[in-house]
Write a protein that holds these residues in place. Structure first.
Motif, PDB file in Angstrom:
ATOM      1  N   ARG A 134       1.235   7.126  -6.654  1.00 33.51           N
ATOM      2  CA  ARG A 134       0.267   8.206  -6.851  1.00 33.51           C
ATOM      3  C   ARG A 134       0.929   9.564  -6.694  1.00 33.51           C
ATOM      4  O   ARG A 134       0.673  10.488  -7.476  1.00 33.51           O
ATOM      5  CB  ARG A 134      -0.880   8.080  -5.838  1.00 33.51           C
ATOM      6  N   ILE A 135       1.774   9.695  -5.691  1.00 33.89           N
ATOM      7  CA  ILE A 135       2.467  10.967  -5.468  1.00 33.89           C
ATOM      8  C   ILE A 135       3.390  11.281  -6.639  1.00 33.89           C
ATOM      9  O   ILE A 135       3.423  12.419  -7.139  1.00 33.89           O
ATOM     10  CB  ILE A 135       3.255  10.927  -4.152  1.00 33.89           C
ATOM     11  N   ASP A 136       4.119  10.281  -7.101  1.00 30.71           N
ATOM     12  CA  ASP A 136       5.034  10.497  -8.233  1.00 30.71           C
ATOM     13  C   ASP A 136       4.274  10.951  -9.478  1.00 30.71           C
ATOM     14  O   ASP A 136       4.717  11.866 -10.193  1.00 30.71           O
ATOM     15  CB  ASP A 136       5.816   9.217  -8.532  1.00 30.71           C
ATOM     16  N   HIS A 193       3.664  18.696   2.324  1.00 33.08           N
ATOM     17  CA  HIS A 193       3.433  17.592   3.244  1.00 33.08           C
ATOM     18  C   HIS A 193       2.040  17.016   2.987  1.00 33.08           C
ATOM     19  O   HIS A 193       1.065  17.779   2.875  1.00 33.08           O
ATOM     20  CB  HIS A 193       3.525  18.058   4.699  1.00 33.08           C
ATOM     21  N   LEU A 194       1.954  15.701   2.899  1.00 31.44           N
ATOM     22  CA  LEU A 194       0.696  14.995   2.699  1.00 31.44           C
ATOM     23  C   LEU A 194       0.433  14.108   3.907  1.00 31.44           C
ATOM     24  O   LEU A 194       1.331  13.386   4.353  1.00 31.44           O
ATOM     25  CB  LEU A 194       0.758  14.135   1.433  1.00 31.44           C
ATOM     26  N   ARG A 195      -0.783  14.141   4.431  1.00 30.68           N
ATOM     27  CA  ARG A 195      -1.146  13.362   5.615  1.00 30.68           C
ATOM     28  C   ARG A 195      -2.035  12.194   5.185  1.00 30.68           C
ATOM     29  O   ARG A 195      -3.239  12.360   5.000  1.00 30.68           O
ATOM     30  CB  ARG A 195      -1.876  14.251   6.627  1.00 30.68           C
ATOM     31  N   VAL A 196      -1.461  11.033   5.030  1.00 32.16           N
ATOM     32  CA  VAL A 196      -2.170   9.893   4.450  1.00 32.16           C
ATOM     33  C   VAL A 196      -2.267   8.769   5.475  1.00 32.16           C
ATOM     34  O   VAL A 196      -1.260   8.344   6.042  1.00 32.16           O
ATOM     35  CB  VAL A 196      -1.455   9.390   3.184  1.00 32.16           C
ATOM     36  N   GLY A 197      -3.495   8.298   5.695  1.00 32.84           N
ATOM     37  CA  GLY A 197      -3.700   7.210   6.641  1.00 32.84           C
ATOM     38  C   GLY A 197      -4.264   5.962   6.018  1.00 32.84           C
ATOM     39  O   GLY A 197      -3.555   4.981   5.780  1.00 32.84           O
ATOM     40  N   ASP A 228      -7.566  12.983  -1.536  1.00 34.23           N
ATOM     41  CA  ASP A 228      -7.365  14.208  -2.310  1.00 34.23           C
ATOM     42  C   ASP A 228      -5.899  14.625  -2.404  1.00 34.23           C
ATOM     43  O   ASP A 228      -5.595  15.791  -2.618  1.00 34.23           O
ATOM     44  CB  ASP A 228      -8.203  15.354  -1.728  1.00 34.23           C
ATOM     45  N   LEU A 229      -4.999  13.672  -2.278  1.00 36.42           N
ATOM     46  CA  LEU A 229      -3.581  14.047  -2.294  1.00 36.42           C
ATOM     47  C   LEU A 229      -3.146  14.620  -3.633  1.00 36.42           C
ATOM     48  O   LEU A 229      -2.260  15.485  -3.696  1.00 36.42           O
ATOM     49  CB  LEU A 229      -2.703  12.874  -1.871  1.00 36.42           C
ATOM     50  N   GLU A 230      -3.755  14.162  -4.748  1.00 37.56           N
ATOM     51  CA  GLU A 230      -3.387  14.684  -6.058  1.00 37.56           C
ATOM     52  C   GLU A 230      -3.701  16.167  -6.177  1.00 37.56           C
ATOM     53  O   GLU A 230      -2.905  16.949  -6.725  1.00 37.56           O
ATOM     54  CB  GLU A 230      -4.086  13.910  -7.167  1.00 37.56           C
ATOM     55  N   ALA A 231      -4.864  16.576  -5.656  1.00 40.65           N
ATOM     56  CA  ALA A 231      -5.232  17.993  -5.681  1.00 40.65           C
ATOM     57  C   ALA A 231      -4.261  18.813  -4.846  1.00 40.65           C
ATOM     58  O   ALA A 231      -3.896  19.944  -5.207  1.00 40.65           O
ATOM     59  CB  ALA A 231      -6.657  18.179  -5.166  1.00 40.65           C
ATOM     60  N   ALA A 232      -3.826  18.258  -3.718  1.00 43.40           N
ATOM     61  CA  ALA A 232      -2.885  18.968  -2.854  1.00 43.40           C
ATOM     62  C   ALA A 232      -1.531  19.147  -3.547  1.00 43.40           C
ATOM     63  O   ALA A 232      -0.933  20.219  -3.494  1.00 43.40           O
ATOM     64  CB  ALA A 232      -2.713  18.212  -1.540  1.00 43.40           C
ATOM     65  N   SER A 290       0.826  -1.209   0.000  1.00 41.50           N
ATOM     66  CA  SER A 290       0.000   0.000   0.000  1.00 41.50           C
ATOM     67  C   SER A 290       0.856   1.253   0.000  1.00 41.50           C
ATOM     68  O   SER A 290       0.526   2.254  -0.649  1.00 41.50           O
ATOM     69  CB  SER A 290      -0.965  -0.008   1.184  1.00 41.50           C
ATOM     70  N   LEU A 291       1.974   1.216   0.694  1.00 38.61           N
ATOM     71  CA  LEU A 291       2.888   2.354   0.713  1.00 38.61           C
ATOM     72  C   LEU A 291       3.448   2.605  -0.685  1.00 38.61           C
ATOM     73  O   LEU A 291       3.512   3.754  -1.142  1.00 38.61           O
ATOM     74  CB  LEU A 291       4.015   2.085   1.704  1.00 38.61           C
ATOM     75  N   ALA A 292       3.808   1.533  -1.379  1.00 36.02           N
ATOM     76  CA  ALA A 292       4.316   1.685  -2.742  1.00 36.02           C
ATOM     77  C   ALA A 292       3.253   2.278  -3.657  1.00 36.02           C
ATOM     78  O   ALA A 292       3.545   3.109  -4.523  1.00 36.02           O
ATOM     79  CB  ALA A 292       4.788   0.332  -3.275  1.00 36.02           C
TER      80      ALA A 292
END
Length: 241
Positions: free
Chosen positions: A28-30, A226-230, A215-219, A21-23
Protein backbone atom coordinates in the motif's frame (compact mmCIF):
# COMPACT_ATOMS: atom_id res chain seq x y z
CA UNK A 1 -0.11 -23.72 26.28
CA UNK A 2 -0.02 -20.33 27.97
CA UNK A 3 -2.82 -17.78 27.62
CA UNK A 4 -0.46 -15.51 25.70
CA UNK A 5 0.51 -18.27 23.25
CA UNK A 6 -3.15 -19.17 22.76
CA UNK A 7 -4.08 -15.56 21.98
CA UNK A 8 -1.23 -14.95 19.60
CA UNK A 9 -0.95 -18.41 18.06
CA UNK A 10 2.25 -20.46 17.81
CA UNK A 11 5.38 -18.42 17.08
CA UNK A 12 5.63 -19.77 13.53
CA UNK A 13 1.96 -19.08 12.78
CA UNK A 14 2.09 -15.59 14.30
CA UNK A 15 5.25 -14.80 12.35
CA UNK A 16 3.51 -15.81 9.12
CA UNK A 17 0.49 -13.66 9.99
CA UNK A 18 2.66 -10.64 10.70
CA UNK A 19 4.78 -11.19 7.61
CA UNK A 20 1.70 -11.30 5.36
CA UNK A 21 0.04 -8.22 6.84
CA UNK A 22 3.31 -6.30 6.90
CA UNK A 23 3.88 -7.09 3.23
CA UNK A 24 0.37 -5.89 2.45
CA UNK A 25 0.93 -2.56 4.19
CA UNK A 26 4.26 -2.11 2.46
CA UNK A 27 2.55 -2.67 -0.89
CA UNK A 28 0.00 0.00 0.00
CA UNK A 29 2.80 2.41 0.86
CA UNK A 30 4.64 1.64 -2.38
CA UNK A 31 1.49 2.27 -4.44
CA UNK A 32 0.79 5.51 -2.59
CA UNK A 33 4.35 6.69 -3.13
CA UNK A 34 4.13 5.93 -6.84
CA UNK A 35 0.80 7.75 -7.17
CA UNK A 36 2.26 10.75 -5.33
CA UNK A 37 5.32 10.78 -7.57
CA UNK A 38 7.62 10.38 -4.58
CA UNK A 39 11.01 8.68 -4.65
CA UNK A 40 12.10 9.40 -1.07
CA UNK A 41 11.68 7.02 1.84
CA UNK A 42 8.89 6.74 4.39
CA UNK A 43 9.46 5.29 7.84
CA UNK A 44 6.87 2.76 8.96
CA UNK A 45 6.26 2.93 12.71
CA UNK A 46 4.34 -0.20 13.75
CA UNK A 47 2.15 0.66 16.74
CA UNK A 48 2.22 -2.34 19.06
CA UNK A 49 -0.08 -1.07 21.80
CA UNK A 50 -1.84 -3.99 23.56
CA UNK A 51 0.28 -6.60 21.81
CA UNK A 52 3.08 -8.57 23.48
CA UNK A 53 6.82 -8.10 23.39
CA UNK A 54 7.04 -11.34 21.41
CA UNK A 55 5.22 -9.59 18.54
CA UNK A 56 7.77 -6.77 18.64
CA UNK A 57 10.59 -9.30 18.45
CA UNK A 58 8.92 -11.05 15.50
CA UNK A 59 8.43 -7.73 13.72
CA UNK A 60 12.07 -6.87 14.30
CA UNK A 61 13.09 -10.17 12.72
CA UNK A 62 10.90 -9.22 9.73
CA UNK A 63 12.81 -5.98 9.22
CA UNK A 64 10.74 -3.51 11.24
CA UNK A 65 13.04 -0.93 12.81
CA UNK A 66 10.51 1.44 14.42
CA UNK A 67 7.69 0.60 16.82
CA UNK A 68 5.22 2.82 18.64
CA UNK A 69 3.60 2.65 22.06
CA UNK A 70 0.75 4.68 23.58
CA UNK A 71 0.81 3.97 27.30
CA UNK A 72 3.72 4.38 29.66
CA UNK A 73 2.87 1.56 32.06
CA UNK A 74 2.53 -0.96 29.26
CA UNK A 75 5.48 0.33 27.24
CA UNK A 76 7.96 0.38 30.12
CA UNK A 77 7.13 -3.22 31.02
CA UNK A 78 7.23 -4.37 27.41
CA UNK A 79 10.62 -2.82 26.72
CA UNK A 80 12.08 -4.84 29.58
CA UNK A 81 10.79 -8.05 27.96
CA UNK A 82 12.25 -7.48 24.51
CA UNK A 83 14.85 -10.00 23.39
CA UNK A 84 16.52 -7.48 21.08
CA UNK A 85 15.84 -3.97 22.34
CA UNK A 86 18.81 -2.66 20.37
CA UNK A 87 17.15 -3.55 17.06
CA UNK A 88 14.18 -1.18 17.34
CA UNK A 89 13.65 2.54 17.77
CA UNK A 90 10.79 3.07 20.21
CA UNK A 91 8.40 5.95 19.54
CA UNK A 92 6.05 7.08 22.29
CA UNK A 93 3.00 8.25 20.33
CA UNK A 94 0.24 8.50 22.96
CA UNK A 95 -0.91 11.34 25.14
CA UNK A 96 1.58 11.90 27.93
CA UNK A 97 1.15 13.48 31.33
CA UNK A 98 4.07 15.52 32.61
CA UNK A 99 4.39 13.31 35.69
CA UNK A 100 5.17 10.36 33.41
CA UNK A 101 7.96 12.20 31.57
CA UNK A 102 10.73 10.75 33.72
CA UNK A 103 9.59 7.20 33.02
CA UNK A 104 9.19 7.71 29.27
CA UNK A 105 12.51 9.53 28.94
CA UNK A 106 14.22 6.49 30.42
CA UNK A 107 13.25 4.06 27.63
CA UNK A 108 11.80 5.89 24.61
CA UNK A 109 13.94 7.02 21.71
CA UNK A 110 11.31 9.35 20.25
CA UNK A 111 8.37 11.19 21.79
CA UNK A 112 5.95 12.19 19.05
CA UNK A 113 3.21 13.66 21.22
CA UNK A 114 4.77 16.80 22.71
CA UNK A 115 1.96 19.35 22.70
CA UNK A 116 2.68 21.80 25.53
CA UNK A 117 5.58 23.63 27.09
CA UNK A 118 5.23 22.00 30.50
CA UNK A 119 5.64 18.55 28.97
CA UNK A 120 8.61 19.63 26.87
CA UNK A 121 10.36 21.02 29.93
CA UNK A 122 9.64 17.88 31.97
CA UNK A 123 11.00 15.63 29.21
CA UNK A 124 14.09 17.80 28.86
CA UNK A 125 14.82 17.59 32.59
CA UNK A 126 14.24 13.85 32.65
CA UNK A 127 16.34 13.16 29.56
CA UNK A 128 19.17 15.27 30.95
CA UNK A 129 19.04 13.39 34.24
CA UNK A 130 19.18 10.08 32.34
CA UNK A 131 22.05 11.23 30.15
CA UNK A 132 19.98 10.79 27.03
CA UNK A 133 18.81 12.86 24.06
CA UNK A 134 15.24 12.35 22.87
CA UNK A 135 13.98 12.96 19.36
CA UNK A 136 10.74 14.94 19.54
CA UNK A 137 7.91 15.92 17.24
CA UNK A 138 5.41 18.62 18.09
CA UNK A 139 1.88 17.25 18.02
CA UNK A 140 -0.45 19.64 16.22
CA UNK A 141 -4.17 19.59 16.98
CA UNK A 142 -6.23 19.55 13.79
CA UNK A 143 -9.67 19.48 15.37
CA UNK A 144 -11.51 20.42 18.54
CA UNK A 145 -12.05 16.88 19.84
CA UNK A 146 -11.12 16.50 23.48
CA UNK A 147 -8.59 13.91 24.56
CA UNK A 148 -6.74 13.68 21.27
CA UNK A 149 -4.01 16.14 22.19
CA UNK A 150 -2.15 18.63 20.07
CA UNK A 151 -1.09 22.24 20.28
CA UNK A 152 -3.11 24.72 18.21
CA UNK A 153 -1.56 25.36 14.82
CA UNK A 154 -0.82 28.99 15.70
CA UNK A 155 1.10 27.90 18.79
CA UNK A 156 3.16 25.16 17.17
CA UNK A 157 6.07 27.36 16.14
CA UNK A 158 6.67 28.75 19.62
CA UNK A 159 6.53 25.24 21.08
CA UNK A 160 8.96 24.07 18.40
CA UNK A 161 11.30 26.91 19.36
CA UNK A 162 11.18 25.77 22.98
CA UNK A 163 11.98 22.17 22.05
CA UNK A 164 14.80 23.24 19.75
CA UNK A 165 16.34 25.29 22.53
CA UNK A 166 16.25 22.45 25.04
CA UNK A 167 19.39 20.75 26.30
CA UNK A 168 18.34 17.14 25.74
CA UNK A 169 15.54 17.25 23.15
CA UNK A 170 16.12 17.15 19.42
CA UNK A 171 13.35 18.77 17.35
CA UNK A 172 12.47 16.46 14.47
CA UNK A 173 9.25 17.90 13.06
CA UNK A 174 5.49 17.61 13.52
CA UNK A 175 2.85 14.97 14.15
CA UNK A 176 -0.94 14.89 13.99
CA UNK A 177 -3.98 12.64 14.01
CA UNK A 178 -6.62 13.27 11.36
CA UNK A 179 -9.94 14.58 12.74
CA UNK A 180 -12.70 12.00 13.02
CA UNK A 181 -15.14 12.14 10.13
CA UNK A 182 -13.15 14.72 8.18
CA UNK A 183 -11.18 14.52 4.96
CA UNK A 184 -7.77 13.25 6.13
CA UNK A 185 -5.93 14.62 3.13
CA UNK A 186 -7.11 18.17 3.86
CA UNK A 187 -6.08 17.73 7.50
CA UNK A 188 -2.66 16.45 6.54
CA UNK A 189 -2.24 19.36 4.14
CA UNK A 190 -2.72 21.69 7.12
CA UNK A 191 -0.15 19.73 9.09
CA UNK A 192 2.28 19.95 6.21
CA UNK A 193 1.87 23.73 6.13
CA UNK A 194 2.58 23.98 9.86
CA UNK A 195 5.65 21.79 9.39
CA UNK A 196 6.87 23.98 6.55
CA UNK A 197 6.63 27.04 8.78
CA UNK A 198 8.60 25.38 11.56
CA UNK A 199 11.21 24.13 9.12
CA UNK A 200 11.83 27.68 7.92
CA UNK A 201 13.36 28.37 11.33
CA UNK A 202 14.61 24.85 12.06
CA UNK A 203 15.83 23.19 8.84
CA UNK A 204 16.47 19.88 10.57
CA UNK A 205 12.82 19.47 11.57
CA UNK A 206 11.97 17.40 8.51
CA UNK A 207 9.64 14.78 9.96
CA UNK A 208 5.92 14.80 9.21
CA UNK A 209 4.30 11.98 11.17
CA UNK A 210 0.81 11.43 9.84
CA UNK A 211 -1.40 8.60 8.72
CA UNK A 212 -2.55 5.37 10.31
CA UNK A 213 -4.08 2.14 9.05
CA UNK A 214 -7.13 3.75 7.45
CA UNK A 215 -5.61 6.90 5.98
CA UNK A 216 -1.96 6.23 5.20
CA UNK A 217 -2.48 6.90 1.48
CA UNK A 218 -3.73 10.42 2.20
CA UNK A 219 -0.73 11.02 4.46
CA UNK A 220 1.72 9.86 1.80
CA UNK A 221 0.05 12.15 -0.74
CA UNK A 222 0.68 15.09 1.59
CA UNK A 223 4.33 14.33 2.20
CA UNK A 224 4.30 12.26 5.38
CA UNK A 225 7.73 10.94 6.31
CA UNK A 226 6.47 8.67 9.11
CA UNK A 227 3.35 6.48 9.18
CA UNK A 228 1.95 5.06 12.43
CA UNK A 229 0.24 1.79 11.54
CA UNK A 230 -1.15 -0.70 14.03
CA UNK A 231 -4.25 -2.77 13.29
CA UNK A 232 -3.51 -3.25 9.59
CA UNK A 233 -0.40 -5.18 10.63
CA UNK A 234 -1.15 -6.65 14.05
CA UNK A 235 -4.89 -7.24 13.73
CA UNK A 236 -7.60 -6.16 16.13
CA UNK A 237 -6.43 -4.94 19.51
CA UNK A 238 -6.18 -7.49 22.28
CA UNK A 239 -4.68 -7.32 25.72
CA UNK A 240 -1.26 -8.92 25.96
CA UNK A 241 -1.77 -9.69 29.61
Amino acid sequence: MSERATAAGTPATRRDELAASLAGVRRRIDRAMTEAGRSDEVTLVVVTKLFPATDVDLLSALGVTDVGENRDQEASAKVAELAHRDRVRLHFVGQLQSNKAASVAHYADVVQSVDRARLARALDRAATASGRVLDVTVQVGLDEAEGRGGVAADGARSLADLVAGSSSLRLRGVMAVAPLGADPRAAFARLRAVGDGIRADHPGATWVSAGMSADLEAAVAEGATHLRVGSAILGSRQSHR
